[in-house]
Scaffold this motif. Structure first.
Motif, PDB file in Angstrom:
ATOM      1  N   LEU A  32      50.245  49.576  42.117  1.00 53.79           N
ATOM      2  CA  LEU A  32      49.052  49.121  41.490  1.00 53.79           C
ATOM      3  C   LEU A  32      49.322  48.538  40.112  1.00 53.79           C
ATOM      4  O   LEU A  32      48.785  47.474  39.747  1.00 53.79           O
ATOM      5  CB  LEU A  32      48.000  50.254  41.294  1.00 53.79           C
ATOM      6  N   ARG A  33      50.454  48.993  39.476  1.00 53.18           N
ATOM      7  CA  ARG A  33      50.969  48.310  38.091  1.00 53.18           C
ATOM      8  C   ARG A  33      51.283  46.969  38.443  1.00 53.18           C
ATOM      9  O   ARG A  33      51.165  46.150  37.706  1.00 53.18           O
ATOM     10  CB  ARG A  33      51.981  49.277  37.688  1.00 53.18           C
ATOM     11  N   ILE A  34      52.199  46.717  39.663  1.00 51.89           N
ATOM     12  CA  ILE A  34      52.813  45.495  40.021  1.00 51.89           C
ATOM     13  C   ILE A  34      51.460  44.754  40.274  1.00 51.89           C
ATOM     14  O   ILE A  34      51.518  43.482  39.794  1.00 51.89           O
ATOM     15  CB  ILE A  34      53.586  45.692  41.310  1.00 51.89           C
ATOM     16  N   LEU A  35      50.489  45.037  40.687  1.00 53.64           N
ATOM     17  CA  LEU A  35      49.438  44.229  41.170  1.00 53.64           C
ATOM     18  C   LEU A  35      48.616  43.858  39.892  1.00 53.64           C
ATOM     19  O   LEU A  35      48.151  42.664  39.702  1.00 53.64           O
ATOM     20  CB  LEU A  35      48.262  45.040  42.144  1.00 53.64           C
ATOM     21  N   ALA A  79      49.039  42.666  52.473  1.00 54.52           N
ATOM     22  CA  ALA A  79      49.450  43.905  53.263  1.00 54.52           C
ATOM     23  C   ALA A  79      48.641  44.069  54.359  1.00 54.52           C
ATOM     24  O   ALA A  79      47.709  43.285  54.856  1.00 54.52           O
ATOM     25  CB  ALA A  79      48.734  44.852  52.257  1.00 54.52           C
ATOM     26  N   ALA A  80      49.049  45.131  55.217  1.00 60.81           N
ATOM     27  CA  ALA A  80      48.331  45.206  56.619  1.00 60.81           C
ATOM     28  C   ALA A  80      48.163  46.551  56.771  1.00 60.81           C
ATOM     29  O   ALA A  80      48.619  47.425  56.348  1.00 60.81           O
ATOM     30  CB  ALA A  80      49.055  44.572  57.727  1.00 60.81           C
ATOM     31  N   THR A  81      46.863  46.838  57.452  1.00 63.87           N
ATOM     32  CA  THR A  81      46.616  48.355  57.982  1.00 63.87           C
ATOM     33  C   THR A  81      45.807  48.187  59.091  1.00 63.87           C
ATOM     34  O   THR A  81      44.832  47.116  59.272  1.00 63.87           O
ATOM     35  CB  THR A  81      45.902  48.989  56.790  1.00 63.87           C
ATOM     36  N   ASN A  82      45.670  49.414  59.790  1.00 63.97           N
ATOM     37  CA  ASN A  82      44.817  49.373  60.889  1.00 63.97           C
ATOM     38  C   ASN A  82      43.610  50.283  60.115  1.00 63.97           C
ATOM     39  O   ASN A  82      43.606  50.425  59.096  1.00 63.97           O
ATOM     40  CB  ASN A  82      45.254  50.193  62.118  1.00 63.97           C
ATOM     41  N   VAL A  83      42.558  50.405  60.780  1.00 57.42           N
ATOM     42  CA  VAL A  83      41.314  50.934  60.276  1.00 57.42           C
ATOM     43  C   VAL A  83      41.430  52.505  59.621  1.00 57.42           C
ATOM     44  O   VAL A  83      40.753  52.687  59.113  1.00 57.42           O
ATOM     45  CB  VAL A  83      40.090  51.051  61.304  1.00 57.42           C
ATOM     46  N   ASN A  84      42.612  53.056  59.913  1.00 57.24           N
ATOM     47  CA  ASN A  84      43.011  54.267  59.351  1.00 57.24           C
ATOM     48  C   ASN A  84      42.679  54.509  57.848  1.00 57.24           C
ATOM     49  O   ASN A  84      42.403  55.657  57.243  1.00 57.24           O
ATOM     50  CB  ASN A  84      44.396  54.683  59.564  1.00 57.24           C
ATOM     51  N   ILE A  85      42.830  53.348  57.192  1.00 59.33           N
ATOM     52  CA  ILE A  85      42.837  53.413  55.838  1.00 59.33           C
ATOM     53  C   ILE A  85      41.644  54.064  54.976  1.00 59.33           C
ATOM     54  O   ILE A  85      41.782  54.544  54.162  1.00 59.33           O
ATOM     55  CB  ILE A  85      43.085  51.932  54.800  1.00 59.33           C
ATOM     56  N   TYR A  88      43.111  49.973  47.146  1.00 56.68           N
ATOM     57  CA  TYR A  88      42.478  49.371  48.184  1.00 56.68           C
ATOM     58  C   TYR A  88      41.991  48.112  47.689  1.00 56.68           C
ATOM     59  O   TYR A  88      42.048  46.901  48.349  1.00 56.68           O
ATOM     60  CB  TYR A  88      41.799  50.362  49.148  1.00 56.68           C
ATOM     61  N   TYR A  89      40.895  48.210  46.479  1.00 56.48           N
ATOM     62  CA  TYR A  89      40.231  47.079  46.356  1.00 56.48           C
ATOM     63  C   TYR A  89      40.973  45.966  45.785  1.00 56.48           C
ATOM     64  O   TYR A  89      40.685  44.844  45.951  1.00 56.48           O
ATOM     65  CB  TYR A  89      38.977  47.710  45.180  1.00 56.48           C
ATOM     66  N   ARG A  90      42.164  46.546  45.141  1.00 57.34           N
ATOM     67  CA  ARG A  90      43.193  45.348  44.500  1.00 57.34           C
ATOM     68  C   ARG A  90      43.820  44.660  45.528  1.00 57.34           C
ATOM     69  O   ARG A  90      43.986  43.448  45.543  1.00 57.34           O
ATOM     70  CB  ARG A  90      44.165  46.043  43.689  1.00 57.34           C
ATOM     71  N   LEU A  91      44.125  45.309  46.597  1.00 61.80           N
ATOM     72  CA  LEU A  91      44.669  44.820  47.738  1.00 61.80           C
ATOM     73  C   LEU A  91      44.140  43.746  48.498  1.00 61.80           C
ATOM     74  O   LEU A  91      44.638  42.686  49.222  1.00 61.80           O
ATOM     75  CB  LEU A  91      45.397  45.949  48.764  1.00 61.80           C
ATOM     76  N   SER A  92      42.724  44.271  48.671  1.00 64.68           N
ATOM     77  CA  SER A  92      41.820  43.351  49.739  1.00 64.68           C
ATOM     78  C   SER A  92      40.876  42.573  48.961  1.00 64.68           C
ATOM     79  O   SER A  92      39.770  42.373  49.319  1.00 64.68           O
ATOM     80  CB  SER A  92      40.977  44.428  50.422  1.00 64.68           C
ATOM     81  N   THR A  93      41.467  41.758  48.132  1.00 62.95           N
ATOM     82  CA  THR A  93      40.886  40.679  47.311  1.00 62.95           C
ATOM     83  C   THR A  93      39.831  39.839  48.417  1.00 62.95           C
ATOM     84  O   THR A  93      38.882  39.466  48.415  1.00 62.95           O
ATOM     85  CB  THR A  93      41.559  39.917  46.315  1.00 62.95           C
TER      86      THR A  93
END
Ligand SMILES: Nc1ncnc2c1ncn2[C@@H]1O[C@H](COP(=O)(O)OP(=O)(O)O)[C@@H](O)[C@H]1O
Ligand SMILES: [Mg+2]
Length: 421
Positions: free
Chosen positions: A126-129, A151-157, A171-176
């Motif tokens: 998060l800090r890096i982002l 990043a990649a994920t299956n629906v598990n997230i 999650y919100y940071r990664l999924s802009t």
């Protein structure tokens, strides 16, 4: 801007479903920016091409692209892998090491299975982002890096977020931008196309005529649920290509290769990590048994070393990787180096051990490594392969092979007959 078709060709992507095209288009559009992208989709749908496209079409393409499978790195090592460590940060850290985020400065990092990251690592990420800052493990010096994250994920997230195992803010940071790759059963028009491509690739590889499907078989193929998606389809194409004498595949033949359960059921999305890579419970159990056996062999090897040498510090050093493999790195400090274990070990060392036995156990260890490479073979193939290898190793001596395989001689005899060995 390169066309979608050109990109597909360049990255070996087969298929023409509108949903797939949309995903590729989105990747093309977002590539020149530095926006974080989250690729979602079930296992085996082809998520790994997206970060490659993004990197190659970005201004970062001359810098490093590093793909990290977050699910495959032990929890105790992951911070050091990603962010590096200082010399002396933990036992075994004999030198300062750069992490991926430092190495990939100016480039792109693909964090596959990002949902598997431990919470502490999530905080660092998060800090890096947020501002590109990070600390090496064991250091208090803030460093800066300029890395684009896909990043990649299956629906598990979402499940992980619910269970507070994954930070919602991360999650919100990664999924802009979110790029979703739909499961194969939702792009039925591509199934036969993909099959033909795989069948022709395998025909070349194995120097055999290409297998072809009858109309009924095409129908069955298209209607199948493909819970393991394209990865599973490719496996089936390979099995048919290798095993079927008659190169025209009927629906009946095909169905004997497809897992029975769930063929035409509505898409209930089960999301456990490895679920879609294994077509049946039996196979999952088999995998568990293999892993257990491998662990057991590792432990046996370690015990032998200890019995041989007694000097636990040397053994510790020589078997660092093994110890980490068995116990996970995060546990090494608390568990492995504790004195009670040493005294236990010393008492075992009083037993006499002859040299043959030691070699035997080491062989078993290598044997365990061989097994891990064969996950794609079917169950019977695996068993057959195991038995054959074991017999070869022991010059056909059943008693030794049975002992190595952990089965009785009688069972082995039965298997030999069953497989006509
Ligand atoms: N559209 C496609 N065309 C050809 N091969 C594909 C396609 N999508 C996936 N594959 C192949 O299927 C396998 C699984 O893809 P991968 O990207 O690893 O899936 P995921 O990361 O979503 O689990 C890989 O071998 C990949 O090359
Ligand atoms: Mg993958």
């Amino acid at each position: 801007m390169e066309s979608i078709q050109a990109i597909k060709q360049r990255f070996g992507i087969i298929g023409n479903a509108p949903s797939l095209n949309r995903a590729i288009e989105k990747a093309i559009q977002v590539a020149p920016t530095d926006i974080s992208v989250l690729v979602t989709g079930e296992s085996g749908v082809g998520k790994e091409s997206i970060p490659k496209i993004i990197h190659q079409l970005s201004h970062r393409k001359h810098n490093k692209y590093i793909a990290v499978n977050c699910g495959a790195i032990p929890e105790g090592t992951i911070d050091s892998e990603l962010f590096g460590h200082e010399k002396g940060a933990f036992t075994g850290a004999t030198q300062t090491r750069q992490g991926y985020f430092e190495v990939a400065d100016g480039g792109t990092i693909f964090l596959d299975e990002v949902g598997e990251l431990p919470l502490t690592t999530q905080v660092r990420l998060l800090r890096i982002l947020e501002n590109g800052e990070f600390l090496k493990v064991g250091s208090s010096k803030v460093q800066k890096t300029n890395v684009r994250i896909v990043a990649a994920t299956n629906v598990n997230i979402f499940e992980a977020i619910d269970k507070e195992k994954f930070r919602e803010d991360l999650y919100y940071r990664l999924s802009t931008v979110d790029i979703h790759i739909p499961p194969l059963r939702e792009r039925q028009e591509d199934i036969h196309l993909l099959f033909r491509k795989f069948a022709s690739d395998f025909a070349l590889k194995y120097k055999m005529p290409t297998v072809k499907l009858t109309d009924n078989a095409v129908q069955a193929l298209t209607k199948h649920r493909w819970s393991g998606n394209i990865r599973q389809l490719r496996n089936i194409a390979e099995q048919l290509s290798v095993l079927e004498q008659n190169r025209t595949i009927t629906a009946d033949t095909l169905s004997s290769y497809l897992p029975k359960s769930g063929t035409n059921l509505p898409a209930v999305i089960k999301t456990s990590k490895s679920e879609s890579d294994f077509s049946s419970e039996r196979e999952i159990l088999y995998k568990v048994l293999f892993d257990m056996k491998a662990d057991l062999n590792d432990l046996k090897k370690l015990t032998m070393e200890l019995m041989k040498n007694g000097d636990t510090k040397d053994v510790e050093k020589d078997n660092k990787t093994l110890i980490q493999k068995i116990y996970g790195k995060n546990k090494e400090e608390e568990t492995i180096y504790e004195t009670p274990q040493e005294s236990e070990v010393l008492s075992i060392a009083e037993h006499a051990v002859d040299q043959d036995e030691i070699i035997d156990v080491q062989d078993k260890y290598h044997f365990a490594e061989d097994i891990e490479e064969e996950e794609t073979l079917s169950l019977h193939d695996k068993e057959l392969e195991l038995i054959k290898k074991s017999l070869e190793r022991h010059n056909g001596k059943r008693k030794l092979a049975a002992a190595e395989l952990g089965i009785s001689e009688r069972t082995l005899y039965r298997k030999i007959k069953q497989y006509d060995l």
